[in-house]
Design a protein around this motif. Structure first.
Motif, PDB file in Angstrom:
ATOM      1  N   TYR A 245      50.619  32.931  48.251  1.00 35.92           N
ATOM      2  CA  TYR A 245      50.715  33.738  47.225  1.00 35.92           C
ATOM      3  C   TYR A 245      49.455  34.382  46.916  1.00 35.92           C
ATOM      4  N   VAL A 246      49.241  35.561  46.093  1.00 32.56           N
ATOM      5  CA  VAL A 246      48.059  36.176  45.457  1.00 32.56           C
ATOM      6  C   VAL A 246      48.264  35.830  43.873  1.00 32.56           C
ATOM      7  N   LEU A 247      47.121  35.311  43.471  1.00 31.37           N
ATOM      8  CA  LEU A 247      46.906  35.168  42.042  1.00 31.37           C
ATOM      9  C   LEU A 247      45.848  36.153  41.469  1.00 31.37           C
ATOM     10  N   PRO A 248      46.571  37.364  41.149  1.00 32.60           N
ATOM     11  CA  PRO A 248      45.536  38.466  41.024  1.00 32.60           C
ATOM     12  C   PRO A 248      45.118  38.418  39.401  1.00 32.60           C
ATOM     13  N   HIS A 249      43.998  38.796  39.258  1.00 33.49           N
ATOM     14  CA  HIS A 249      43.420  39.260  37.734  1.00 33.49           C
ATOM     15  C   HIS A 249      44.710  39.982  36.969  1.00 33.49           C
ATOM     16  N   GLN A 250      45.076  39.379  35.766  1.00 32.74           N
ATOM     17  CA  GLN A 250      46.069  39.930  35.453  1.00 32.74           C
ATOM     18  C   GLN A 250      45.696  41.241  34.453  1.00 32.74           C
ATOM     19  N   ALA A 251      45.307  42.688  34.973  1.00 36.47           N
ATOM     20  CA  ALA A 251      45.127  43.948  34.129  1.00 36.47           C
ATOM     21  C   ALA A 251      46.177  44.345  33.916  1.00 36.47           C
ATOM     22  N   ASN A 252      47.227  44.783  34.953  1.00 36.76           N
ATOM     23  CA  ASN A 252      48.511  45.284  34.368  1.00 36.76           C
ATOM     24  C   ASN A 252      49.476  45.608  35.760  1.00 36.76           C
ATOM     25  N   GLU A 253      50.634  45.617  35.398  1.00 32.22           N
ATOM     26  CA  GLU A 253      51.616  45.305  36.486  1.00 32.22           C
ATOM     27  C   GLU A 253      51.413  46.607  37.505  1.00 32.22           C
ATOM     28  N   ARG A 254      51.050  47.688  37.008  1.00 33.93           N
ATOM     29  CA  ARG A 254      50.949  49.000  37.897  1.00 33.93           C
ATOM     30  C   ARG A 254      49.705  48.825  38.779  1.00 33.93           C
ATOM     31  N   LEU A 255      48.726  48.131  38.458  1.00 31.98           N
ATOM     32  CA  LEU A 255      47.817  48.032  39.362  1.00 31.98           C
ATOM     33  C   LEU A 255      48.113  46.948  40.499  1.00 31.98           C
ATOM     34  N   LEU A 256      49.092  45.876  40.090  1.00 33.34           N
ATOM     35  CA  LEU A 256      49.630  45.059  41.009  1.00 33.34           C
ATOM     36  C   LEU A 256      50.523  45.875  42.106  1.00 33.34           C
ATOM     37  N   ASP A 257      51.186  46.716  41.638  1.00 35.19           N
ATOM     38  CA  ASP A 257      51.985  47.419  42.448  1.00 35.19           C
ATOM     39  C   ASP A 257      51.105  48.230  43.551  1.00 35.19           C
ATOM     40  N   ALA A 258      50.031  48.821  42.912  1.00 31.09           N
ATOM     41  CA  ALA A 258      49.109  49.659  43.919  1.00 31.09           C
ATOM     42  C   ALA A 258      48.546  48.760  44.781  1.00 31.09           C
ATOM     43  N   LEU A 259      48.058  47.537  44.336  1.00 28.04           N
ATOM     44  CA  LEU A 259      47.253  46.515  45.371  1.00 28.04           C
ATOM     45  C   LEU A 259      48.254  46.244  46.427  1.00 28.04           C
ATOM     46  N   SER A 260      49.531  45.913  45.842  1.00 31.60           N
ATOM     47  CA  SER A 260      50.530  45.640  47.102  1.00 31.60           C
ATOM     48  C   SER A 260      50.785  46.780  48.082  1.00 31.60           C
ATOM     49  N   LYS A 261      50.901  47.963  47.562  1.00 28.57           N
ATOM     50  CA  LYS A 261      50.996  48.984  48.420  1.00 28.57           C
ATOM     51  C   LYS A 261      49.943  49.132  49.580  1.00 28.57           C
ATOM     52  N   LYS A 262      48.443  49.122  48.947  1.00 35.57           N
ATOM     53  CA  LYS A 262      47.591  49.443  49.628  1.00 35.57           C
ATOM     54  C   LYS A 262      47.182  48.239  50.686  1.00 35.57           C
ATOM     55  N   THR A 263      47.401  46.815  50.315  1.00 37.57           N
ATOM     56  CA  THR A 263      47.279  45.828  51.325  1.00 37.57           C
ATOM     57  C   THR A 263      48.362  45.448  52.256  1.00 37.57           C
ATOM     58  N   LYS A 264      49.462  45.983  51.836  1.00 38.25           N
ATOM     59  CA  LYS A 264      50.811  45.659  52.307  1.00 38.25           C
ATOM     60  C   LYS A 264      51.124  44.317  52.391  1.00 38.25           C
ATOM     61  N   ILE A 265      50.517  43.706  51.201  1.00 39.11           N
ATOM     62  CA  ILE A 265      51.056  42.478  50.938  1.00 39.11           C
ATOM     63  C   ILE A 265      52.336  42.211  50.077  1.00 39.11           C
TER      64      ILE A 265
END
Ligand code: ACO
Length: 324
Positions: A245-265
């Motif tokens: 799992y990734v425990l990312p800083h919780q700034a907002n969900e859209r940022l997590l969507d973008a990080l997932s897309k970019k890293t392919k995790i």
């Protein structure tokens, strides 16, 4: 030789919650705007508690079944300490009566907990210290301009932290990458000190409150943080490990969507609880760890491999790879 590991996690949230609908009564915003842009539904707000009060509640829970005099150090990650000095960590140390512990704050905004945990691990690795508390605590409501809907809706108050003990037979800290870029510091600022000799002028409103260029922060995360995460993925592969799992800083969900897309995790590997707390800056990653342990998604002693990903003001960012 013994290695440090996280043996306990605890959280504390101020009692009052404020929903998006409640915010829309005091500023020109809506539940729909906030949820669609960020995924945030509500946040906790501290009314008569300070940052050190929040951190102290966490510290008490972390040491409740331990001898307080066995704590060697207390580190608090915060960007909302109530004083320049004493540090929030010293206030906690005093309230806790942890007389043997030295205490200091780490100032790295939303990356603060990752930075603090990295420093704590090195202290423990020295073999000089056996037990330490690492706490993220924020009273973001104290630095927000409640007239500014662009920032006020995003943040919340809270605290959480971990107990580190030198009790592991093998290393539980498997890798890390930390970075900063002070040239982009103006993307997110708080409490600029504008007092100058000999004219002790009042701070201007803008300097006092949190200011943020949302688009620049978004771009920074998608570019720089994603790039560092990809390097971590290479490290993970080279070590023949599998990321749970990734425990990312919780700034907002859209940022997590973008990080997932970019890293392919895959997106489902990014854990999240921002809906109920908003962005609690340095407290967000330990709050997430506490919730995931509570609900049984993560378990100490399970051997699960997690990536703690922090990013925020400074600019600062960092990734820590940990075995639970
Ligand atoms: N309610 C209603 N409308 C709003 C609000 C609000 N709370 N805030 C802004 N708006 C309006 C703006 O005024 C603008 O209106 P206009 O087009 O008439 O000028 C419109 O909504 C769009 O504004 P944008 O800023 O373009 O909104 P965007 O879609 O970019 O979303 C956000 C803003 C959520 C801040 C986004 O930029 C983002 O996610 N940035 C990342 C920054 C972040 O999360 N920072 C957290 C702190 S830093 C950290 O933790 C790393």
């Amino acid at each position: 030789m013994m290695y440090p590991k996280i043996t306990k996690v605890a959280k504390y949230l101020p009692q009052k919650t404020v929903t998006n609908d409640e915010l829309s009564k005091i500023m020109d915003t809506s539940d729909d705007w906030i949820q669609s842009r960020t995924g945030i539904k509500e946040r906790h707000i501290a009314l008569d508690e300070s940052t050190s009060d929040l951190a102290f509640e966490v510290a008490k829970k972390l040491v409740e079944d331990r001898d307080v005099s066995s704590i060697d150090f207390i580190i608090v990650a915060t960007m909302t300490s109530e004083y320049g000095t004493p540090s929030t960590a010293c206030l906690v140390q005093g309230k806790l009566g942890a007389q043997q512990a030295f205490a200091f704050d780490v100032s790295a905004a939303c990356s603060g907990f990752v930075y603090a945990l990295s420093v704590a691990e090195k202290l423990m690795q020295s073999g000089i210290y056996q037990k330490g508390l690492v706490i993220g605590a924020e009273k973001m409501s104290s630095v927000l301009n409640w007239q500014d809907r662009r920032t006020a809706v995003l943040f919340g108050d809270g605290a959480a932290g971990v107990l580190l003990e030198n009790t592991a037979a093998t290393s539980h800290f498997l890798g890390e990458r930390l970075a900063s870029d002070g040239t982009r510091g103006s993307s997110l600022t708080t409490r600029q000190n504008t007092k100058e000799f000999p004219n002790i002028s009042q701070k201007t409103e803008d300097a006092e409150f949190l200011t943020m260029d949302g688009k620049k922060i978004f771009d920074f995360v998608v570019r720089d943080v994603a790039k560092q995460m990809k390097l971590m993925l290479t490290d993970i592969e080279e070590k023949n490990l599998v990321l749970d799992y990734v425990l990312p800083h919780q700034a907002n969900e859209r940022l997590l969507d973008a990080l997932s897309k970019k890293t392919k995790i895959p997106r489902e590997h990014f854990l999240a609880n921002v809906a109920h707390y908003g962005n609690t800056s340095g407290a967000s990653i330990p709050l997430l760890l506490a919730d995931m342990i509570d609900e049984g998604t993560l378990n100490f002693g399970s051997g699960q491999i997690v990536l703690l990903t922090g990013f925020g003001g400074g600019l600062t960012w960092g990734n820590l790879l940990i075995k639970l």
